[in-house]
Design an enzyme around this catalytic site. Structure first.
Site, PDB file in Angstrom:
ATOM      1  N   ARG A  84       0.904  -1.187   0.047  1.00  0.00           N
ATOM      2  CA  ARG A  84      -0.230  -0.032   0.174  1.00  0.00           C
ATOM      3  C   ARG A  84       0.955   1.205  -0.022  1.00  0.00           C
ATOM      4  NH1 ARG A  84      -4.008   2.343   4.586  1.00  0.00           N
ATOM      5  NH2 ARG A  84      -5.426   3.461   2.806  1.00  0.00           N
ATOM      6  N   SER A 100      -7.544   7.062  -0.319  1.00  0.00           N
ATOM      7  CA  SER A 100      -7.265   5.712  -0.425  1.00  0.00           C
ATOM      8  C   SER A 100      -8.338   5.151   0.707  1.00  0.00           C
ATOM      9  CB  SER A 100      -5.720   5.320  -0.236  1.00  0.00           C
ATOM     10  OG  SER A 100      -5.758   4.039   0.061  1.00  0.00           O
ATOM     11  N   SER A 101      -9.238   4.303   0.283  1.00  0.00           N
ATOM     12  CA  SER A 101     -10.245   3.811   1.320  1.00  0.00           C
ATOM     13  C   SER A 101      -9.788   3.023   2.440  1.00  0.00           C
ATOM     14  CB  SER A 101     -11.199   2.862   0.380  1.00  0.00           C
ATOM     15  OG  SER A 101     -11.899   3.633  -0.558  1.00  0.00           O
ATOM     16  N   GLN A 102     -10.375   2.649   3.440  1.00  0.00           N
ATOM     17  CA  GLN A 102     -10.088   1.974   4.573  1.00  0.00           C
ATOM     18  C   GLN A 102      -9.973   0.426   3.974  1.00  0.00           C
ATOM     19  OE1 GLN A 102     -13.306   0.991   7.142  1.00  0.00           O
ATOM     20  NE2 GLN A 102     -11.917   0.750   8.910  1.00  0.00           N
ATOM     21  N   PRO A 103      -8.711  -0.151   4.415  1.00  0.00           N
ATOM     22  CA  PRO A 103      -8.348  -1.408   3.549  1.00  0.00           C
ATOM     23  C   PRO A 103      -9.342  -2.407   3.935  1.00  0.00           C
ATOM     24  CG  PRO A 103      -6.259  -0.513   4.324  1.00  0.00           C
ATOM     25  CD  PRO A 103      -7.503   0.418   4.805  1.00  0.00           C
TER      26      PRO A 103
END
Length: 388
Positions: A34, A65-68
């Site tokens: 990431r 960047s979205s929450q994984p």
């Protein structure tokens, strides 16, 4: 092992322990670092299970960047197989496209903002991931058919061209906005309709594009702003501004004993009273996210959230007490129905003749609601026996 590599390994280990998704998805997270997609933050932030704002305009976030862990659950619902042709709307950093490529998909990702698209291309190249990045409006996607479509921004309507790009039998995963509450659905196309069950409450930046007039957005005179699923008109917006200009008074949280605030609020949202997404000024830092229940003409209940969406930090009542009574009544109705979880909610999307009708939910009295969103009629209904 480098510092970034150690954080990456620990991050993947945490995902494997906390997120119940197929091993292939977790393996993709292991193969795709990431930190290559968020190069302006350090490895600690890059490998936290949190969304990261990556672009803004005048202090207003426009890309992230979205929450994984949420990404992993959405990929699970997308049900990608090697060789699938996948369209992503909202390239962002390129991280999700890289994960899709690691799952064996043939990926096309669309990004409206040229600077964001350029950065996504650079990140994908740095990671050695193969995905085509198209700069354009997701409402007018590249030619299909696509086996899978995933939207990584909140949508208030599904563009007809986007639905048409999905192959019959294909799956579209999107965070849809239902009277200010967002929930991810996986919808399978069956001829001219889409259907799926099991909502996942979430929070995404709104999709931007040709039709930015909806949801309705406006700014307050004292700072901050609002977003609504209906046009309150000049009078309604003015009333709201005046209500927020008053201090308001702290009241007991009607959601405190629900255990799942957004679960109850999703039920309340389907009852039809307008809910508003509010960005309220804070003394230090960016505007705080809050939800407002607006009962016209002179009552507003503001719920400020803390700890993500899992807990309510404060509840303030502006004006009369009608909004507080409405929320208490809605929570009581939710409990009488068995406290249904979002996993019990199904959504059907069908075309209708009037392509420019927009509405709040119309409850049918039997656990379901209908709303109109541009070219489609949405029908939402809880199962008779909600899952726990």
């Amino acid at each position: 092992m480098s510092d970034a590599g150690a954080h990456h390994a620990a991050f993947v280990a945490r995902l494997r322990e906390s997120v119940a998704v197929p091993p292939a998805i977790l393996d993709a997270f292991e193969r795709v670092p990431r930190h290559l997609f968020v190069p302006k933050v350090g490895p600690v932030a890059a490998y936290a299970d949190e969304a990261i704002v990556t672009h803004d305009e005048g202090g207003v976030p426009t890309s992230s960047s979205s929450q994984p862990s949420l990404m992993a659950r959405m990929l699970d619902r997308l049900d990608v197989a090697p060789g699938h042709r996948v369209l992503e709307i909202g390239a962002g950093t390129g991280y999700n496209a890289a994960l899709l490529a690691a799952l064996g998909a043939d990926v096309t990702t669309v990004e409206l903002q040229p600077v964001v698209a350029d950065a996504a291309r650079e990140h994908l190249a740095a990671a050695g991931a193969r995905a085509e990045v198209v700069t354009g409006d997701g409402a007018e996607p590249p030619p299909g058919p696509f086996d899978r479509i995933i939207v990584t921004a909140g949508v208030w309507a599904l563009a007809p061209a986007l639905v048409a790009a999905l192959a019959d039998g294909g799956v579209l995963v999107a965070p849809v906005r239902i009277n200010a509450i967002e929930a991810v659905f996986a919808l399978r196309r069956e001829g001219d309709r889409l259907h799926g069950a099991g909502a996942l409450p979430c929070g995404f930046m709104p999709l931007r594009g040709a039709d930015e007039s909806r949801p309705w957005r406006w700014r307050f005179g004292a700072g901050g702003g609002a977003m609504a699923d209906t046009d309150l008109g000049n009078e309604g917006r003015g009333n709201l501004d005046r209500l927020l200009a008053t201090p308001g008074r702290e009241v007991e949280d009607p959601l405190a004993t629900t255990g799942h605030p957004l679960d109850a609020m999703l039920w309340v949202a389907l009852q039809g009273d307008p809910l508003l997404s509010l960005a309220l000024p804070t003394p230090n830092g960016p505007p705080g996210w809050a939800l407002g229940l607006d009962v016209l003409p002179a009552s507003l209940l503001v719920l400020e959230f803390a700890g993500g969406y899992a807990e309510v930090g404060s509840v303030r009542l502006h004006g009369g007490d009608a909004a507080l009574r409405t929320l208490r009544s809605g929570v009581e109705g939710w409990r009488k129905a068995g406290s249904p979880r979002p996993s019990a909610l199904a959504l059907t999307v069908e075309p209708h003749r009037e392509r420019s009708v927009w509405s709040l939910p119309y409850p049918d009295g039997g656990g379901g609601s209908t709303l109109y969103r541009g070219a489609h009629r949405w029908t939402l209904r809880y199962a008779a026996a909600p899952s726990s």
